[in-house]
Scaffold this active site. Structure first.
Site, PDB file in Angstrom:
ATOM      1  N   PHE A 146       1.003  -1.081   0.049  1.00 50.48           N
ATOM      2  CA  PHE A 146      -0.214  -0.132  -0.212  1.00 50.48           C
ATOM      3  C   PHE A 146       0.725   1.166  -0.032  1.00 50.48           C
ATOM      4  O   PHE A 146       1.647   1.403   1.022  1.00 50.48           O
ATOM      5  CB  PHE A 146      -1.194   0.075   1.147  1.00 50.48           C
ATOM      6  CG  PHE A 146      -1.822   1.236   1.024  1.00 50.48           C
ATOM      7  CD1 PHE A 146      -3.305   1.296   0.376  1.00 50.48           C
ATOM      8  CD2 PHE A 146      -1.408   2.422   1.618  1.00 50.48           C
ATOM      9  CE1 PHE A 146      -3.791   2.206   0.229  1.00 50.48           C
ATOM     10  CE2 PHE A 146      -2.379   3.495   1.724  1.00 50.48           C
ATOM     11  CZ  PHE A 146      -3.481   3.656   0.900  1.00 50.48           C
ATOM     12  N   ASP A 234       9.257   2.972   2.128  1.00 45.50           N
ATOM     13  CA  ASP A 234       8.001   3.608   2.542  1.00 45.50           C
ATOM     14  C   ASP A 234       7.753   3.407   4.082  1.00 45.50           C
ATOM     15  O   ASP A 234       7.230   2.447   4.315  1.00 45.50           O
ATOM     16  CB  ASP A 234       7.043   3.201   1.540  1.00 45.50           C
ATOM     17  CG  ASP A 234       5.601   3.933   1.838  1.00 45.50           C
ATOM     18  OD1 ASP A 234       5.538   4.637   3.033  1.00 45.50           O
ATOM     19  OD2 ASP A 234       4.787   3.863   1.249  1.00 45.50           O
ATOM     20  N   LYS A 263       2.253  10.626   7.408  1.00 54.42           N
ATOM     21  CA  LYS A 263       1.375  10.604   8.562  1.00 54.42           C
ATOM     22  C   LYS A 263       1.803  11.226   9.821  1.00 54.42           C
ATOM     23  O   LYS A 263       1.575  12.362   9.896  1.00 54.42           O
ATOM     24  CB  LYS A 263       1.227   9.185   8.829  1.00 54.42           C
ATOM     25  CG  LYS A 263       0.117   8.374   7.680  1.00 54.42           C
ATOM     26  CD  LYS A 263      -0.241   6.798   7.847  1.00 54.42           C
ATOM     27  CE  LYS A 263      -1.281   6.692   6.994  1.00 54.42           C
ATOM     28  NZ  LYS A 263      -0.725   5.818   5.871  1.00 54.42           N
TER      29      LYS A 263
HETATM   30  C1  LIG Z   1      -1.065   5.976   4.422  1.00 49.45           C
HETATM   31  C2  LIG Z   1       0.031   5.573   3.608  1.00 49.45           C
HETATM   32  C3  LIG Z   1       0.437   5.717   2.436  1.00 49.45           C
HETATM   33  C4  LIG Z   1      -0.279   7.120   1.815  1.00 49.45           C
HETATM   34  O1  LIG Z   1      -0.657   8.151   2.539  1.00 49.45           O
HETATM   35  P1  LIG Z   1      -1.586   9.276   2.268  1.00 49.45           P
HETATM   36  O2  LIG Z   1      -1.435  10.557   3.322  1.00 49.45           O
HETATM   37  O3  LIG Z   1      -3.016   8.478   2.734  1.00 49.45           O
HETATM   38  O4  LIG Z   1      -1.614   9.717   0.866  1.00 49.45           O
HETATM   39  C5  LIG Z   1       1.533   5.593   1.606  1.00 49.45           C
HETATM   40  N1  LIG Z   1       2.248   4.610   2.084  1.00 49.45           N
HETATM   41  C6  LIG Z   1       1.928   3.906   3.382  1.00 49.45           C
HETATM   42  C7  LIG Z   1       2.791   2.794   3.931  1.00 49.45           C
HETATM   43  C8  LIG Z   1       0.940   4.285   3.808  1.00 49.45           C
HETATM   44  O5  LIG Z   1       0.532   3.727   4.984  1.00 49.45           O
END
Ligand SMILES: *Cc1c(COP(=O)(O)O)cnc(C)c1O
Length: 406
Positions: A146, A234, A263
């Site tokens: 994700f 990520d 986040k």
């Molecule tokens: C939440 C998340 C994203 C995307 O972040 P948004 O602020 O919702 O665009 C990307 N990578 C990971 C691992 C995430 O948990």
């Protein structure tokens, strides 16, 4: 959907249902106030927040230090666009780079934008530094990933809900089984010099808090170094204290070529994300080639600086490690008839139930005063704010125990 709600809260949810797009299926809780690890709904009911906005609230709701930093900045300057400099930008970039042990920061807003930034930078690095022929660059991602919701990012999602009916898809990605070093090596071998980057979550949050086998991240690092491929971590959900470390990949002693953060970087107040890397990588960008009106704005930088200062103490990481052990010990002690598996690290757990659907588990938990969120199937994710106390955590797990026993 309105099991625990009455009066005004039902009306508010109906209004959202009538005029807000149905791209989420929220639990029947209408937050009106929140502080620390607690949320109070429109009718005064209190809930322990064990989701913490998917780690965006690592420091809890309205942390006094973060609110104070935001207030101070609100009284000074909130936005200038990157057409001008401002007095929070340089310090934010320098302080975040130092925290990450890197050289350079490119601030954006949402996590997806940080991922998009990394995709663009990796491609440009491939063409201008590595010498990949025009339009031949490939980025490798993993099953269960994700990374956000843009059309390009969903192009390499393996979740049908995230992907289906949103084509045509962006080319230039290959998906390899998460945790499978042999397949990764084979794909890199097959594509050769065309591979510019491997994009990896050190722990997959949305997939259900899934850890790769021990040694996987170190193996990815080794392969990337040997083949001249960028390793991009990520850490948008896993980073900034969540796992007991500033960066989750540190648990394996791995340092990537770039971190993607988001986040928690915004302190639960404003969206703040960033790509953090080295000059040989982020230095490929020239003025006009990438940007964002709000990226690196004064309010975002002021809050982000406070987040970095709080993480520099190491106190939140330590809380996550200690309380996380307590949480995992208690969760793994739940009856095997109810819980099949507990995964995770630090104050982060994916709890897989034997037969209870995750959605139903979360509805029951909300009725017991605990907020959590299902991921897929029988799995729920617990990611309480790192400011939670041992007593609050125990109280929450007592409620989970009650809820799973029917
Ligand atoms: C939440 C998340 C994203 C995307 O972040 P948004 O602020 O919702 O665009 C990307 N990578 C990971 C691992 C995430 O948990």
């Amino acid at each position: 959907m309105t099991g625990t709600m009455t009066g005004s809260a039902v009306g508010l949810m109906k209004l959202g249902d009538a005029h807000g797009a149905h791209n989420y299926h929220p639990l029947p809780v209408v937050a009106a106030h929140a502080e620390g690890a607690w949320v109070t709904d429109a009718e005064g009911r209190r809930y322990l927040d064990m989701l913490a906005a998917y780690s965006a609230l690592n420091f809890g709701h309205r942390h006094p230090r973060l609110i104070a930093a935001a207030r101070r900045q609100l009284e000074r300057v909130t936005l200038v666009s990157r057409a001008f400099d401002h007095d929070q930008y340089g310090p934010f970039c320098a302080e975040l780079a130092e925290l990450a042990g890197m050289d350079v920061v490119l601030p954006m807003n949402t996590g997806a934008e940080a991922v998009e930034t990394a995709i663009k930078v990796a491609r440009k690095w491939g063409y201008t530094v590595k010498g990949v022929p025009a339009d031949q660059a490939v980025i490798i991602a993993f099953t269960g990933n994700f990374h956000g919701r843009t059309t390009t990012i969903v192009s390499f999602s393996t979740d049908p809900d995230a992907r289906e009916d949103f084509g045509p898809y962006t080319p230039g990605f290959r998906v390899v089984r998460y945790g499978d070093l042999d397949e990764l090596a084979a794909v890199v071998g097959e594509l050769g010099e065309r591979v510019v980057a491997v994009l990896v979550e050190p722990i997959q949050g949305e997939a259900g808090v899934v850890l790769p086998p021990p040694g996987f991240l170190a193996g990815v690092r080794e392969l990337c170094t040997a083949r001249g491929v960028l390793m991009i971590e990520d850490e948008i959900q896993s980073g900034l204290g969540r796992t007991g470390y500033t960066f989750a990949c540190a648990a394996e002693g791995v340092v990537p070529d770039a971190y993607l953060l988001g986040k928690a970087l915004g302190g639960g107040i404003v969206p703040v994300s960033a790509m953090v890397s080295t000059w040989p990588v982020l230095g490929v960008l020239r003025p006009g080639q990438h940007g964002s009106t709000f990226g690196g704005n004064p309010l975002a930088c002021a809050v982000g600086r406070e987040v970095v200062a709080m993480l520099r103490t190491g106190g939140y990481q330590a809380r996550s490690a200690v309380l996380g052990e307590r949480m995992h010990a208690r969760l793994t002690a739940l009856p095997a008839s109810a819980v099949r598996q507990v995964r995770g690290r630090g104050l982060w757990a994916g709890v897989e139930f034997a037969s209870l659907p995750g959605r139903e588990a979360c509805e029951r938990l909300a009725a017991h005063g605990v907020l959590a969120k299902e991921t897929h199937g029988n799995v729920i994710r617990l990611a309480p704010p790192l400011v939670i106390t041992a007593e609050e955590l125990d109280w929450g797990i007592d409620r989970i125990e009650e809820a799973v026993s029917g």
